[in-house]
Design an enzyme around this catalytic site. Structure first.
Site, mmCIF file in Angstrom:
data_model
loop_
_atom_site.group_PDB
_atom_site.id
_atom_site.type_symbol
_atom_site.label_atom_id
_atom_site.label_comp_id
_atom_site.label_asym_id
_atom_site.label_seq_id
_atom_site.Cartn_x
_atom_site.Cartn_y
_atom_site.Cartn_z
ATOM 1 N N SER A 99 13.589 -38.463 23.945
ATOM 2 C CA SER A 99 12.429 -39.445 23.965
ATOM 3 C C SER A 99 12.978 -40.680 23.301
ATOM 4 C CB SER A 99 11.186 -38.836 23.229
ATOM 5 O OG SER A 99 11.723 -38.382 21.991
ATOM 6 N N HIS A 118 9.154 -35.841 29.074
ATOM 7 C CA HIS A 118 9.174 -37.237 29.714
ATOM 8 C C HIS A 118 9.881 -37.127 30.956
ATOM 9 C CE1 HIS A 118 8.407 -39.388 25.723
ATOM 10 N NE2 HIS A 118 9.093 -38.535 25.133
ATOM 11 N N LYS A 139 1.867 -37.115 29.536
ATOM 12 C CA LYS A 139 2.846 -38.465 29.832
ATOM 13 C C LYS A 139 2.566 -38.693 31.400
ATOM 14 C CE LYS A 139 5.001 -37.772 25.619
ATOM 15 N NZ LYS A 139 6.111 -36.694 24.701
HETATM 16 C C1 LIG Z 1 5.615 -35.929 23.514
HETATM 17 C C2 LIG Z 1 6.509 -34.747 23.524
HETATM 18 C C3 LIG Z 1 5.926 -33.404 23.085
HETATM 19 C C4 LIG Z 1 4.566 -33.286 22.687
HETATM 20 O O1 LIG Z 1 3.698 -33.704 23.884
HETATM 21 P P1 LIG Z 1 2.034 -33.869 23.633
HETATM 22 O O2 LIG Z 1 1.275 -33.310 24.798
HETATM 23 O O3 LIG Z 1 1.801 -35.405 23.562
HETATM 24 O O4 LIG Z 1 1.547 -32.984 22.347
HETATM 25 C C5 LIG Z 1 6.757 -32.666 23.163
HETATM 26 N N1 LIG Z 1 7.957 -32.653 23.523
HETATM 27 C C6 LIG Z 1 8.540 -33.775 23.563
HETATM 28 C C7 LIG Z 1 10.170 -33.881 24.128
HETATM 29 C C8 LIG Z 1 7.833 -34.956 23.726
HETATM 30 O O5 LIG Z 1 8.308 -36.286 24.012
#
Ligand SMILES: *Cc1c(COP(=O)(O)O)cnc(C)c1O
Length: 392
Positions: free
Chosen positions: A180, A208, A244
């Site tokens: 990320s 992502h 996302k």
């Molecule tokens: C954003 C993210 C999460 C969390 O997901 P949410 O649905 O926002 O709680 C988990 N793992 C990674 C790698 C992320 O970037």
């Protein structure tokens, strides 16, 4: 001295070291540009990679579902919170990921925090990449397994750890597929081989990458599977988020039927958390259909990101190993990073500065994320702003 006085001292400490995080101004909607304090800013901060978060098709799907299903679910899915909306989306996700089954969690964070301790416990070993997301880190902390953190993407170091791991009952390798902060990819084909060779479970987090990578938009596993078809079977547990690129909210795990049944029995963030409202799942369902129907959105995004990365490298920015729509601009010091972020905002570009503890000390960076809704003129404005702050 009051019992909570220590908090003010700690907050002062954060402020003195440029580590204090101020909540950004609230936004009405997420999009390629936003209005902050009456000023229009280009938004390079969001993970709404396909611009679906305010897409009318998702909004309509959610509105219609709201009429039919209402909002609150009243209880955990194991009690009475589960609806046909949950079941339908789980089926759709399993089909999308080409796995036997899927399970919905209230968030991607909850999916990781619940799945890892459900898969490992005392007498087991977890091998986790040093740059894994906080929710994976916390999942590992919640497990009673022995934790081995291997240096970022260092498969040789991982293999050395696995070679001495024979005494464990079970072993789990866990990694983000698209990291990320640096926007780089995990060496999944090699991780798949190692998992197979050492009889370890392999769990990947596509948060992502879902909707962005792979021919069908499944993620980085699919991206690498084109040349390594065995990878599809070497990955046992796939975590993803609906929040996302899919523009909605909620998390999910895909895998075998037994895996999903086990998680429904043992993942505490599933069992002890109220089921998610159905309208967000109706929106996610619409998003999955859009991802299937519009492959050029993701291929154009990755092409534009590659071009942008090249331009920024030519300006002298260090974009590390980015190979995606996430482009880090490594700065180093936290205070310099925050100064650059402030300058960029004055020039109309919102690129968040990322500081410890999200990144190691001296690893501060500007995290730029490109979305399919950024236009060519928007990207040109960004390139110009970054050139300006580099030379001042
Ligand atoms: C954003 C993210 C999460 C969390 O997901 P949410 O649905 O926002 O709680 C988990 N793992 C990674 C790698 C992320 O970037």
């Amino acid at each position: 001295m009051e019992p909570l006085d220590w908090i003010d001292e700690q907050l002062d400490h954060l402020r003195q070291h440029d580590l204090y995080r101020e909540l950004p101004p609230p936004l009405k909607t997420v999009g390629p540009s936003c209005c902050v304090d009456g000023r229009e800013l280009l938004n390079f901060a969001s993970n709404d990679y396909l611009g679906l978060a305010s897409d009318p098709r998702l909004v309509d799907a959610a509105a219609q579902s709201l009429e039919e299903a209402g909002l609150g679910r009243g209880a955990s899915p194991l009690v009475c919170g589960r609806s046909t909306g949950h079941l339908d989306l789980e089926r759709q996700l399993a089909q999308f990921e080409a796995t036997a089954a899927a399970l919905l969690f209230v968030s991607g964070f909850a999916a990781n925090a619940g799945t890892i301790p459900a898969l490992t416990g005392a007498g087991d070993a977890i091998y986790s990449d040093a740059n894994n997301h906080a929710s994976i880190v916390d999942g590992c902390r919640l497990s009673h397994a022995e934790k081995h953190i291997y240096p970022h993407n260092d498969v040789d170091a991982l293999e050395r750890l696995l070679q001495v791991g024979k005494k464990y009952r079970r072993q789990l390798i866990v990694t983000d597929t698209l990291f990320s902060m640096d926007g780089d990819l995990a060496p999944l084909p090699r991780l798949g081989e190692l998992a197979e060779q050492y009889g370890a479970m392999l769990m990947v987090d596509e948060a992502h990458a879902t909707g962005v990578f792979g021919k069908q938009g499944r993620g980085v596993v699919e991206h690498f599977s084109a040349e390594h078809p065995q990878l599809h079977y070497q990955v046992h547990v796939r975590v993803g988020t609906l929040s996302k690129a899919l523009g909605a909210a909620g998390g999910f795990v895909c895998g075998s039927q037994s895996l999903i049944e086990w998680l429904a029995n043992r993942a505490r963030t599933y069992v002890f958390s109220t089921a998610h409202p159905v309208p967000t799942f109706a929106a996610a369902s619409a998003a999955l259909k859009i991802v299937a129907a519009e492959p050029t959105q993701r291929s154009n995004l990755l092409r534009d990101a590659a071009n942008l990365r090249q331009q920024l490298q030519a300006q002298g920015w260090n974009t590390a190993n980015s190979a995606s729509q996430i482009i880090p601009l490594h700065v180093g010091s936290a205070s310099q990073t925050m100064q650059l972020a402030a300058q960029l905002r004055k020039l109309g570009c919102w690129i968040p500065g990322i500081r410890p503890p999200t990144v190691p000390s001296d690893g501060s960076l500007l995290r730029l994320s490109l979305t399919a809704t950024h236009t060519e003129p928007m990207r040109a404005t960004l390139v110009e702003a970054l050139a300006t702050v580099r030379t001042t």
